[in-house]
Design a protein around this motif. Structure first.
Motif, PDB file in Angstrom:
ATOM      1  N   MET A   1       0.836  -1.190   0.000  1.00 44.96           N
ATOM      2  CA  MET A   1       0.000   0.000   0.000  1.00 44.96           C
ATOM      3  C   MET A   1       0.877   1.248   0.000  1.00 44.96           C
ATOM      4  N   VAL A   2       0.348   2.277  -0.628  1.00 42.68           N
ATOM      5  CA  VAL A   2       1.048   3.552  -0.738  1.00 42.68           C
ATOM      6  C   VAL A   2       0.124   4.630  -0.175  1.00 42.68           C
ATOM      7  N   LEU A   3       0.643   5.470   0.696  1.00 41.89           N
ATOM      8  CA  LEU A   3      -0.117   6.597   1.227  1.00 41.89           C
ATOM      9  C   LEU A   3       0.208   7.817   0.378  1.00 41.89           C
ATOM     10  N   LEU A   4      -0.816   8.373  -0.264  1.00 46.28           N
ATOM     11  CA  LEU A   4      -0.614   9.520  -1.148  1.00 46.28           C
ATOM     12  C   LEU A   4      -1.384  10.727  -0.652  1.00 46.28           C
ATOM     13  N   GLN A   5      -0.798  11.882  -0.831  1.00 42.90           N
ATOM     14  CA  GLN A   5      -1.489  13.137  -0.574  1.00 42.90           C
ATOM     15  C   GLN A   5      -1.755  13.786  -1.923  1.00 42.90           C
ATOM     16  N   VAL A   6      -3.000  14.187  -2.127  1.00 39.79           N
ATOM     17  CA  VAL A   6      -3.381  14.843  -3.370  1.00 39.79           C
ATOM     18  C   VAL A   6      -3.832  16.251  -3.034  1.00 39.79           C
ATOM     19  N   LYS A   7      -3.246  17.224  -3.727  1.00 39.29           N
ATOM     20  CA  LYS A   7      -3.643  18.622  -3.546  1.00 39.29           C
ATOM     21  C   LYS A   7      -4.502  19.031  -4.736  1.00 39.29           C
ATOM     22  N   TRP A   8      -5.669  19.596  -4.423  1.00 38.37           N
ATOM     23  CA  TRP A   8      -6.542  20.085  -5.480  1.00 38.37           C
ATOM     24  C   TRP A   8      -7.512  21.104  -4.900  1.00 38.37           C
ATOM     25  N   ASN A   9      -7.626  22.234  -5.578  1.00 38.53           N
ATOM     26  CA  ASN A   9      -8.617  23.252  -5.229  1.00 38.53           C
ATOM     27  C   ASN A   9      -8.544  23.638  -3.749  1.00 38.53           C
ATOM     28  N   LYS A  10      -7.340  23.887  -3.274  1.00 32.73           N
ATOM     29  CA  LYS A  10      -7.067  24.271  -1.884  1.00 32.73           C
ATOM     30  C   LYS A  10      -7.443  23.188  -0.880  1.00 32.73           C
ATOM     31  N   GLU A  11      -7.679  21.993  -1.358  1.00 33.88           N
ATOM     32  CA  GLU A  11      -7.984  20.855  -0.485  1.00 33.88           C
ATOM     33  C   GLU A  11      -6.819  19.876  -0.548  1.00 33.88           C
ATOM     34  N   LYS A  12      -6.660  19.110   0.522  1.00 33.25           N
ATOM     35  CA  LYS A  12      -5.647  18.065   0.541  1.00 33.25           C
ATOM     36  C   LYS A  12      -6.339  16.768   0.947  1.00 33.25           C
ATOM     37  N   TYR A  13      -6.156  15.744   0.132  1.00 39.99           N
ATOM     38  CA  TYR A  13      -6.744  14.434   0.392  1.00 39.99           C
ATOM     39  C   TYR A  13      -5.621  13.444   0.687  1.00 39.99           C
ATOM     40  N   GLU A  14      -5.791  12.634   1.719  1.00 37.21           N
ATOM     41  CA  GLU A  14      -4.844  11.559   2.006  1.00 37.21           C
ATOM     42  C   GLU A  14      -5.519  10.246   1.651  1.00 37.21           C
ATOM     43  N   LEU A  15      -4.890   9.491   0.762  1.00 37.81           N
ATOM     44  CA  LEU A  15      -5.477   8.250   0.273  1.00 37.81           C
ATOM     45  C   LEU A  15      -4.468   7.116   0.390  1.00 37.81           C
ATOM     46  N   GLU A  16      -4.936   5.975   0.824  1.00 31.58           N
ATOM     47  CA  GLU A  16      -4.091   4.793   0.869  1.00 31.58           C
ATOM     48  C   GLU A  16      -4.551   3.870  -0.258  1.00 31.58           C
ATOM     49  N   VAL A  17      -3.654   3.624  -1.199  1.00 35.04           N
ATOM     50  CA  VAL A  17      -3.985   2.810  -2.370  1.00 35.04           C
ATOM     51  C   VAL A  17      -2.894   1.769  -2.600  1.00 35.04           C
ATOM     52  N   SER A  18      -3.243   0.757  -3.352  1.00 35.87           N
ATOM     53  CA  SER A  18      -2.282  -0.294  -3.676  1.00 35.87           C
ATOM     54  C   SER A  18      -1.225   0.242  -4.634  1.00 35.87           C
ATOM     55  N   ALA A  19       0.021  -0.125  -4.407  1.00 34.73           N
ATOM     56  CA  ALA A  19       1.110   0.264  -5.311  1.00 34.73           C
ATOM     57  C   ALA A  19       0.923  -0.374  -6.681  1.00 34.73           C
ATOM     58  N   GLU A  20       0.107  -1.440  -6.744  1.00 34.05           N
ATOM     59  CA  GLU A  20      -0.167  -2.136  -8.004  1.00 34.05           C
ATOM     60  C   GLU A  20      -1.296  -1.481  -8.797  1.00 34.05           C
ATOM     61  N   SER A  21      -1.947  -0.470  -8.233  1.00 30.23           N
ATOM     62  CA  SER A  21      -3.018   0.236  -8.946  1.00 30.23           C
ATOM     63  C   SER A  21      -2.426   1.088 -10.052  1.00 30.23           C
ATOM     64  N   SER A  22      -3.156   1.180 -11.150  1.00 37.58           N
ATOM     65  CA  SER A  22      -2.699   2.039 -12.244  1.00 37.58           C
ATOM     66  C   SER A  22      -3.086   3.488 -11.946  1.00 37.58           C
ATOM     67  N   VAL A  23      -2.449   4.395 -12.642  1.00 37.04           N
ATOM     68  CA  VAL A  23      -2.789   5.814 -12.519  1.00 37.04           C
ATOM     69  C   VAL A  23      -4.249   6.011 -12.930  1.00 37.04           C
ATOM     70  N   TYR A  24      -4.692   5.286 -13.959  1.00 38.39           N
ATOM     71  CA  TYR A  24      -6.084   5.381 -14.400  1.00 38.39           C
ATOM     72  C   TYR A  24      -7.031   4.996 -13.258  1.00 38.39           C
ATOM     73  N   ASP A  25      -6.753   3.892 -12.561  1.00 36.24           N
ATOM     74  CA  ASP A  25      -7.590   3.472 -11.432  1.00 36.24           C
ATOM     75  C   ASP A  25      -7.601   4.538 -10.338  1.00 36.24           C
ATOM     76  N   PHE A  26      -6.465   5.169 -10.133  1.00 35.52           N
ATOM     77  CA  PHE A  26      -6.368   6.235  -9.138  1.00 35.52           C
ATOM     78  C   PHE A  26      -7.227   7.430  -9.547  1.00 35.52           C
ATOM     79  N   LYS A  27      -7.253   7.734 -10.837  1.00 37.39           N
ATOM     80  CA  LYS A  27      -8.104   8.823 -11.328  1.00 37.39           C
ATOM     81  C   LYS A  27      -9.581   8.522 -11.078  1.00 37.39           C
ATOM     82  N   VAL A  28      -9.965   7.260 -11.223  1.00 37.74           N
ATOM     83  CA  VAL A  28     -11.350   6.865 -10.944  1.00 37.74           C
ATOM     84  C   VAL A  28     -11.677   7.144  -9.468  1.00 37.74           C
TER      85      VAL A  28
END
Length: 72
Positions: free
Chosen positions: A1-28
């Motif tokens: 698992m990978v813990l990612l922080q995403v910054k968008w529109n003055k918001e910050k999201y912390e997401l834990e996702v599989s390292a095996e997930s594709s970027v496309y799956d992450f976009k979903v």
């Protein structure tokens, strides 16, 4: 698992996702949080645009910035 922080529109999201997930799956996943359509998402890591077919684990990242594409 990978813990990612995403910054968008003055918001910050912390997401834990599989390292095996594709970027496309992450976009979903981001669509479910932000309602930004996949075709308008542009994910940037360390100054490079992330490619949909790549696995998240291949980027060795901790933080991602999401940019909304605008059509001209």
């Amino acid at each position: 698992m990978v813990l990612l922080q995403v910054k968008w529109n003055k918001e910050k999201y912390e997401l834990e996702v599989s390292a095996e997930s594709s970027v496309y799956d992450f976009k979903v996943l981001l669509f479910s949080l932000t309602s930004v359509p996949l075709e308008k998402q542009k994910l940037i890591c360390k100054g490079s645009v992330m490619k949909d077919e790549q696995m998240l684990g291949s980027y060795k990242i901790a933080e991602v910035m999401m940019v909304i594409r605008t059509r001209r």
